[in-house]
Design a protein around this motif. Structure first.
Motif, PDB file in Angstrom:
ATOM      1  N   GLY A  68      -1.022  15.696  41.093  1.00 34.07           N
ATOM      2  CA  GLY A  68      -0.350  15.757  42.384  1.00 34.07           C
ATOM      3  C   GLY A  68       0.590  16.934  42.575  1.00 34.07           C
ATOM      4  O   GLY A  68       1.457  16.893  43.455  1.00 34.07           O
ATOM      5  N   TYR A  69       0.400  18.002  41.801  1.00 37.79           N
ATOM      6  CA  TYR A  69       1.253  19.181  41.962  1.00 37.79           C
ATOM      7  C   TYR A  69       0.643  20.210  42.905  1.00 37.79           C
ATOM      8  O   TYR A  69       1.356  21.062  43.432  1.00 37.79           O
ATOM      9  CB  TYR A  69       1.531  19.830  40.601  1.00 37.79           C
ATOM     10  N   THR A 106       2.217  21.080  46.355  1.00 36.61           N
ATOM     11  CA  THR A 106       2.799  19.909  47.016  1.00 36.61           C
ATOM     12  C   THR A 106       4.317  19.950  46.835  1.00 36.61           C
ATOM     13  O   THR A 106       4.866  20.895  46.252  1.00 36.61           O
ATOM     14  CB  THR A 106       2.243  18.627  46.393  1.00 36.61           C
ATOM     15  N   SER A 107       5.012  18.927  47.303  1.00 36.37           N
ATOM     16  CA  SER A 107       6.472  18.894  47.120  1.00 36.37           C
ATOM     17  C   SER A 107       6.835  18.861  45.644  1.00 36.37           C
ATOM     18  O   SER A 107       7.789  19.531  45.213  1.00 36.37           O
ATOM     19  CB  SER A 107       7.055  17.670  47.837  1.00 36.37           C
ATOM     20  N   GLN A 159      -3.932  19.319  39.937  1.00 35.72           N
ATOM     21  CA  GLN A 159      -4.341  18.616  41.156  1.00 35.72           C
ATOM     22  C   GLN A 159      -4.388  17.111  40.918  1.00 35.72           C
ATOM     23  O   GLN A 159      -3.929  16.323  41.757  1.00 35.72           O
ATOM     24  CB  GLN A 159      -5.701  19.120  41.627  1.00 35.72           C
ATOM     25  N   GLN A 187      -2.756  24.408  47.381  1.00 38.27           N
ATOM     26  CA  GLN A 187      -1.397  24.684  47.815  1.00 38.27           C
ATOM     27  C   GLN A 187      -0.439  23.749  47.085  1.00 38.27           C
ATOM     28  O   GLN A 187      -0.785  22.597  46.791  1.00 38.27           O
ATOM     29  CB  GLN A 187      -1.273  24.487  49.327  1.00 38.27           C
ATOM     30  N   ASP A 195      -2.621  20.498  46.091  1.00 39.68           N
ATOM     31  CA  ASP A 195      -3.532  19.696  46.915  1.00 39.68           C
ATOM     32  C   ASP A 195      -4.945  20.267  46.841  1.00 39.68           C
ATOM     33  O   ASP A 195      -5.219  21.202  46.076  1.00 39.68           O
ATOM     34  CB  ASP A 195      -3.028  19.609  48.356  1.00 39.68           C
TER      35      ASP A 195
END
Length: 244
Positions: A9-10, A18-19, A6, A16, A12
């Motif tokens: 940034g992998y 992320t891109s 998290q 869930q 959220d």
């Protein structure tokens, strides 16, 4: 690991993907667990996000870069360098007597970038664990403190031996004439025992490097619109297909 992912940034706040999380998932799905390339793939994606995994001419004043090519010589050198830099994130399987083989100042410098990213990731995951312990989010009445540290990822430093092996192989192929023929590739691979006398298997090391390439390439093709170099990676992948 969830808290670490998290922070990077992998995932959220709702856990869930992320891109970039979806990108990581696609890359890891291509791997065989027995090859133990998950950490290298993760580091490669981090390097992509920092714009550090590319074929830019950062160390052209140093020796050890690709030297040979076909009639598209400059392109061949650029493509070779990118594939070799990806391989630098992996590790050469080598007897425990110290490295013996060709040298490359360019790839040694690039290895230092990989090492810095790996070290920062290691620091972050240690901070995450320390924070969980200090806040009482996990059980602190335990006797496995040493095991906890060893089991955390990113503990082992990388080397540039695998990158040098890939660069040496791809650099020698043009000397075989019709370099895309299976016989030509087999001839160059047979020289690996002379170049890397104490490696476990030159062909096996190349196979490992190309598996890592496949995973990282998969990541580049699923990285979303913010990643601008997917087309170049596709070109390098097509170039490599007849040389591996």
């Amino acid at each position: 690991m969830w808290r670490f992912l998290q922070l990077r940034g992998y995932i959220d706040e709702k856990h869930q993907l992320t891109s970039w999380g979806l990108c990581l998932e696609k890359a890891l799905a291509t791997l065989d667990p027995g090859d133990e390339l998950e950490e290298a793939t993760f580091i490669a994606i981090e390097l992509l996000r920092f714009d550090l995994l590319n074929a830019k001419h950062w160390f052209s004043h140093l020796s050890g870069g690709p030297m040979r090519g076909s009639d598209t010589e400059d392109e061949d050198k650029v493509f070779n360098m990118l594939v070799s830099r990806v391989a630098c994130i992996g590790k050469l399987r080598h007897k425990s007597i110290g490295y013996s083989g060709p040298l490359s100042r360019q790839l040694l410098c690039y290895r230092s970038l990989v090492s810095e990213v790996r070290s920062a990731l290691r620091d972050l995951i240690e901070v995450v664990l320390a924070g969980m312990l200090l806040s009482g989010d996990v059980d602190r009445d335990r006797k496995d403190w040493a095991e906890l540290s060893v089991k955390l990822p990113f503990i082992d430093d990388n080397d540039c031996g695998l990158g040098i092996a890939v660069r040496t192989y791809l650099d020698d192929l043009p000397a075989q004439g019709e370099l895309t023929l299976p016989e030509a590739r087999a001839e160059v691979k047979s020289k690996g025992k002379d170049w890397f006398q104490h490696s476990d298997s030159f062909t096996g090391n190349l196979d490992k490097a190309f598996k890592l390439w496949d995973a990282v390439y998969k990541a580049t093709q699923n990285a979303g619109k913010e990643f601008k170099e997917a087309k170049q990676w596709e070109g390098v992948n097509n170039w490599l297909a007849n040389r591996r």
